[in-house]
Design a protein around this motif. Structure first.
Motif, PDB file in Angstrom:
ATOM      1  N   ASN A 192       5.599  -0.031  -2.029  1.00 12.42           N
ATOM      2  CA  ASN A 192       6.930  -0.057  -2.222  1.00 12.42           C
ATOM      3  C   ASN A 192       7.500   1.229  -1.361  1.00 12.42           C
ATOM      4  OD1 ASN A 192       9.672  -0.502  -2.054  1.00 12.42           O
ATOM      5  ND2 ASN A 192      10.031  -0.105  -4.082  1.00 12.42           N
ATOM      6  N   ARG A 193       7.108   1.116   0.173  1.00 17.51           N
ATOM      7  CA  ARG A 193       7.726   2.278   0.921  1.00 17.51           C
ATOM      8  C   ARG A 193       7.860   1.570   2.132  1.00 17.51           C
ATOM      9  NH1 ARG A 193       1.891   5.800  -0.394  1.00 17.51           N
ATOM     10  NH2 ARG A 193       1.973   5.210  -2.341  1.00 17.51           N
ATOM     11  N   PRO A 194       9.059   2.045   2.915  1.00 18.54           N
ATOM     12  CA  PRO A 194       9.658   1.579   4.406  1.00 18.54           C
ATOM     13  C   PRO A 194       8.542   2.047   5.442  1.00 18.54           C
ATOM     14  CG  PRO A 194      10.727   3.574   3.716  1.00 18.54           C
ATOM     15  CD  PRO A 194       9.678   3.309   2.659  1.00 18.54           C
ATOM     16  N   GLY A 195       8.637   1.211   6.357  1.00 18.36           N
ATOM     17  CA  GLY A 195       8.111   1.844   7.729  1.00 18.36           C
ATOM     18  C   GLY A 195       6.667   1.373   7.982  1.00 18.36           C
ATOM     19  N   ASN A 196       5.949   2.250   8.637  1.00 17.83           N
ATOM     20  CA  ASN A 196       4.641   1.501   9.029  1.00 17.83           C
ATOM     21  C   ASN A 196       3.732   1.603   7.906  1.00 17.83           C
ATOM     22  OD1 ASN A 196       1.773   2.469   9.873  1.00 17.83           O
ATOM     23  ND2 ASN A 196       2.691   2.950  11.886  1.00 17.83           N
ATOM     24  N   PRO A 197       2.756   0.614   8.008  1.00 18.14           N
ATOM     25  CA  PRO A 197       2.012   0.576   6.391  1.00 18.14           C
ATOM     26  C   PRO A 197       1.182   1.536   6.281  1.00 18.14           C
ATOM     27  CG  PRO A 197       1.440  -1.115   8.462  1.00 18.14           C
ATOM     28  CD  PRO A 197       2.664  -0.491   8.881  1.00 18.14           C
ATOM     29  N   TYR A 198       0.792   2.245   7.068  1.00 14.13           N
ATOM     30  CA  TYR A 198      -0.474   3.255   7.124  1.00 14.13           C
ATOM     31  C   TYR A 198       0.232   4.796   7.099  1.00 14.13           C
ATOM     32  CZ  TYR A 198      -2.536  -0.756   8.767  1.00 14.13           C
ATOM     33  OH  TYR A 198      -2.958  -2.214   9.041  1.00 14.13           O
ATOM     34  N   PRO A 235       6.569   9.181   6.957  1.00 17.42           N
ATOM     35  CA  PRO A 235       7.534   9.462   7.931  1.00 17.42           C
ATOM     36  C   PRO A 235       7.161  10.499   8.823  1.00 17.42           C
ATOM     37  CG  PRO A 235       8.605   9.294   5.581  1.00 17.42           C
ATOM     38  CD  PRO A 235       7.158   9.084   5.369  1.00 17.42           C
ATOM     39  N   ASP A 236       6.224  11.470   8.196  1.00 12.60           N
ATOM     40  CA  ASP A 236       5.676  12.449   8.966  1.00 12.60           C
ATOM     41  C   ASP A 236       4.697  12.194  10.074  1.00 12.60           C
ATOM     42  OD1 ASP A 236       3.705  11.862   7.189  1.00 12.60           O
ATOM     43  OD2 ASP A 236       3.530  13.799   6.395  1.00 12.60           O
ATOM     44  N   GLY A 237       4.409  10.840  10.139  1.00 13.98           N
ATOM     45  CA  GLY A 237       3.264  10.369  11.129  1.00 13.98           C
ATOM     46  C   GLY A 237       1.866  10.505  10.669  1.00 13.98           C
ATOM     47  N   GLN A 238       1.585  11.029   9.531  1.00 15.98           N
ATOM     48  CA  GLN A 238       0.266  11.224   8.769  1.00 15.98           C
ATOM     49  C   GLN A 238      -0.031  10.189   7.961  1.00 15.98           C
ATOM     50  OE1 GLN A 238      -1.392  14.233   9.691  1.00 15.98           O
ATOM     51  NE2 GLN A 238       0.485  14.310  11.000  1.00 15.98           N
ATOM     52  N   ASP A 239      -1.160   9.789   7.660  1.00 20.02           N
ATOM     53  CA  ASP A 239      -1.492   8.783   6.777  1.00 20.02           C
ATOM     54  C   ASP A 239      -1.196   9.194   5.551  1.00 20.02           C
ATOM     55  OD1 ASP A 239      -3.357   7.578   8.675  1.00 20.02           O
ATOM     56  OD2 ASP A 239      -5.063   8.504   7.926  1.00 20.02           O
ATOM     57  N   ASP A 285     -11.213  -5.451   8.584  1.00 22.43           N
ATOM     58  CA  ASP A 285     -11.357  -4.189   8.536  1.00 22.43           C
ATOM     59  C   ASP A 285     -11.521  -3.183   7.545  1.00 22.43           C
ATOM     60  OD1 ASP A 285     -11.169  -3.954  11.657  1.00 22.43           O
ATOM     61  OD2 ASP A 285      -9.202  -3.698  11.685  1.00 22.43           O
ATOM     62  N   TRP A 286     -11.341  -1.984   7.630  1.00 23.09           N
ATOM     63  CA  TRP A 286     -11.628  -1.116   6.660  1.00 23.09           C
ATOM     64  C   TRP A 286     -10.746  -1.304   5.276  1.00 23.09           C
ATOM     65  CZ3 TRP A 286      -8.877   2.336   3.936  1.00 23.09           C
ATOM     66  CH2 TRP A 286      -7.544   2.769   4.563  1.00 23.09           C
ATOM     67  N   GLN A 287      -9.520  -1.622   5.380  1.00 21.82           N
ATOM     68  CA  GLN A 287      -8.623  -1.810   4.349  1.00 21.82           C
ATOM     69  C   GLN A 287      -9.171  -2.801   3.539  1.00 21.82           C
ATOM     70  OE1 GLN A 287      -7.714  -1.756   7.644  1.00 21.82           O
ATOM     71  NE2 GLN A 287      -6.093  -0.530   8.081  1.00 21.82           N
ATOM     72  N   ALA A 288      -9.929  -3.913   4.081  1.00 18.23           N
ATOM     73  CA  ALA A 288     -10.109  -4.771   3.065  1.00 18.23           C
ATOM     74  C   ALA A 288     -11.815  -4.813   2.802  1.00 18.23           C
ATOM     75  CB  ALA A 288      -9.900  -6.253   3.416  1.00 18.23           C
ATOM     76  N   ALA A 289     -12.678  -3.730   3.316  1.00 19.61           N
ATOM     77  CA  ALA A 289     -13.896  -3.860   3.234  1.00 19.61           C
ATOM     78  C   ALA A 289     -14.727  -3.757   1.988  1.00 19.61           C
ATOM     79  CB  ALA A 289     -14.249  -2.976   4.273  1.00 19.61           C
ATOM     80  N   LEU A 290     -14.051  -3.108   1.055  1.00 20.61           N
ATOM     81  CA  LEU A 290     -14.720  -3.113  -0.048  1.00 20.61           C
ATOM     82  C   LEU A 290     -14.943  -4.351  -0.954  1.00 20.61           C
ATOM     83  CD1 LEU A 290     -13.209   0.331  -1.734  1.00 20.61           C
ATOM     84  CD2 LEU A 290     -15.420  -0.149  -0.707  1.00 20.61           C
ATOM     85  N   ILE A 291     -14.546  -5.215  -0.406  1.00 18.46           N
ATOM     86  CA  ILE A 291     -14.502  -6.544  -1.336  1.00 18.46           C
ATOM     87  C   ILE A 291     -15.781  -7.028  -1.686  1.00 18.46           C
ATOM     88  CG2 ILE A 291     -14.148  -9.056  -1.259  1.00 18.46           C
ATOM     89  CD1 ILE A 291     -11.755  -8.744   0.636  1.00 18.46           C
ATOM     90  N   PRO A 292     -16.819  -6.748  -0.717  1.00 19.70           N
ATOM     91  CA  PRO A 292     -18.096  -7.230  -0.946  1.00 19.70           C
ATOM     92  C   PRO A 292     -18.817  -6.377  -1.809  1.00 19.70           C
ATOM     93  CG  PRO A 292     -17.965  -6.953   1.061  1.00 19.70           C
ATOM     94  CD  PRO A 292     -16.548  -6.951   0.823  1.00 19.70           C
TER      95      PRO A 292
END
Ligand SMILES: Nc1ncnc2c1ncn2[C@@H]1O[C@H](COP(=O)(O)OP(=O)(O)O[C@H]2O[C@H](CO)[C@@H](O)[C@H](O)[C@H]2O)[C@@H](O)[C@H]1O
Length: 488
Positions: free
Chosen positions: A93-99, A102-106, A143-150
């Motif tokens: 529950n955070r606005p803006g870019n998914p990754y 607001p400081d532009g960092q991950d 991509d890496w965001q879903a890569a832990l499934i297996p």
């Protein structure tokens, strides 16, 4: 064939790049090919607000990494595809870019945020309570965001074994983004410490999400045949080349497609005039519109080159920056829409200030403007150092804006260079260069200029480019074949 398609972005709900376009277009194409695909998305505000008929399914999930309470909601995307949203407010529950914050960092907890996505996907294998009415045959992560499934299926049978084990597919859209975190995170991510070894999740002293997926998935795909080969080499493999070469029997490249409902100049609502291969007239109006949008001199005969891209090193736009003064000296114009690396943004801003009549730059993300650029330019530049597939060059083909690309990955697989042989038999659709150098880029810009000065031949090439079919039905069939190989 029931497929759970786990992804961290999907157009038009949330998009930072090409993954969102693919996640929007491939599932409907798979459904048209006979599959029953459902998306699994993080419950960002844009997802919860953008899905229609959202309702709760299954029980509360209380064991997600980094989060003690989450709900699964089911709704529909604007394209009509059923989609689960993982509603975990403390994670999403955070606005803006998914990754990025607001400081532009991950976001500092990105590892937990996307481990949770993979955990929830893996949960479908085991828990009938997730959705009592629907159990997937295939878990397809992106991509890496879903890569832990297996990895979760393999390493946590205590949590994730069910009556039948679904097949697992991991698609690599860009190997440069890997999700590597310190080994002290193992416990928090729900991974056993015994998995921290080279034949497990360990990756150069860290926990590698993408590495783990590459190690444990039943099938690996990437988004073009050439990239599937390239990532097995030291130049492009970013350290994973050895593992990928050892798994080459289950690794394949399936070229992405284009959603022609969105990218088609004969019915695009964003552009100044509609046009088609039979009637290119409207393209001149689109060019005039683009020149005025960027404050450029209104010269119909000036070859107008364009870039729409994330501004990162692998996109090779420093080459465009360095080649631009010569291009302008040849009478060319350039428009750039992009955002990313601050040095690159500053370089393009400076370039536009130096050549205000010939170079226009917009820093930011603007979907409608990207359509106007596709329609209004003559040449579309994609000089990437590496490019898993690339979508914009295929959009450019449809808009009769000849792509000028570096011969790598999907750019090599989708554009036919206007060399003498291809120009003679009419098969050319654009221009390629090989070495990532300004000289080579300029040489192909020069070749493009030569063709541009022969309007009959230029238009014949445009028409040929516009009638190439890169729709999703062919790629969808290839994925179906892959899935069928995993389901007994
Ligand atoms: N500033 C801006 N404003 C508006 N729109 C913008 C924009 N910057 C980029 N876009 C849009 O974002 C998308 C970019 O797609 P790409 O395939 O070119 O690259 P990306 O590197 O994000 O994707 C990764 O995943 C995709 C999907 O598999 C692969 O094709 C690719 O090679 C791989 O790197 C296009 O729809 C483009 O129009």
């Amino acid at each position: 064939m029931r497929v759970l398609y786990a992804t961290s972005e999907c157009y038009p709900l949330v998009k930072t790049g090409g993954l969102a376009d693919v996640s929007a277009a491939l599932p409907p194409a798979l459904n048209a090919a006979g599959a029953d695909v459902r998306l699994l998305l993080p419950g960002y505000p844009a997802v919860l607000n953008g899905l229609s008929n959202l309702h709760e399914v299954g029980d509360l999930i209380t064991d997600l990494p980094g989060c003690d309470r989450a709900r699964l909601l089911l709704g529909r995307t604007p394209d009509g595809v059923l989609a689960y949203a993982l509603d975990a407010p403390s994670l999403y529950n955070r606005p803006g870019n998914p990754y990025l914050g607001p400081d532009g960092q991950d976001w500092p907890d990105n590892a937990q945020r996307f481990a949770a996505l993979a955990w929830a996907a893996a949960g479908f294998a085991a828990h009938a309570s997730y959705d009592p009415w629907w159990r997937p045959d295939i878990l397809h992560g992106h991509d890496w965001q879903a890569a832990l499934i297996p990895a979760y299926l393999a390493l946590r049978p205590d949590r994730f074994s069910g009556p039948t084990r679904p097949g697992t597919v991991l698609t690599i859209h860009n190997i440069a983004y890997q999700g590597n975190v310190g080994p002290w995170m193992l416990g928090e991510l729900g991974l056993p410490s015994s998995s921290f070894r080279v034949d497990g999740v360990e990756y150069y002293g860290k926990v590698g999400f993408l590495k783990a997926g590459c190690y444990y998935a039943d099938r690996l795909t990437t988004v073009s045949p050439t990239y599937a080969h390239e990532i097995q080499t030291a130049e492009h493999g970013t350290g994973l080349q050895g593992l990928l070469a050892s798994r080459s029997a289950v690794l394949s490249g399936i070229l992405n497609g284009v959603d022609y409902d969105i990218w088609d100049p004969s019915r695009d609502p964003h552009i100044a005039a509609r046009y088609s291969p039979d009637d290119l007239g409207g393209k001149d109006s689109c060019k005039a519109d683009l020149q005025s949008a960027f404050g450029l001199e209104r010269r119909p005969d000036a070859p107008l080159a364009a870039v729409v891209s994330r501004l990162t090193w692998h996109k090779g736009l420093d080459l465009v920056l360095d080649a631009a003064p010569q291009w302008v000296a040849w009478g060319g114009q350039l428009v750039v829409l992009g955002s990313g690396d601050p040095a690159s943004e500053a370089g393009f801003r400076q370039l536009a200030q130096t050549h205000p009549q010939s170079v226009g730059v917009r820093i930011g993300y603007d979907e409608p403007l990207s359509h106007r650029i596709q329609a209004g330019c003559d040449l579309f530049l994609v000089p990437s150092r590496s490019e898993p597939c690339g979508l914009t060059q295929m959009y450019a083909l449809k808009y009769g804006s000849l792509p000028l690309v570096r011969r790598t990955g999907g750019l090599a697989d989708s554009i036919i260079d206007a060399n003498p042989a291809a120009a003679n038999d009419g098969s050319a659709t654009g221009f390629q260069f090989v070495g990532a150098s300004v000289q080579e880029l300029l040489w192909s810009l020069r070749r493009a200029l030569t063709l541009y000065r022969k309007p009959d031949r230029w238009q014949a090439t445009q028409r040929h480019a516009m009638t190439r079919d890169f729709g999703w039905s062919g790629p969808a069939e290839e994925y179906m074949e892959l899935y069928r190989g995993l389901v007994p």
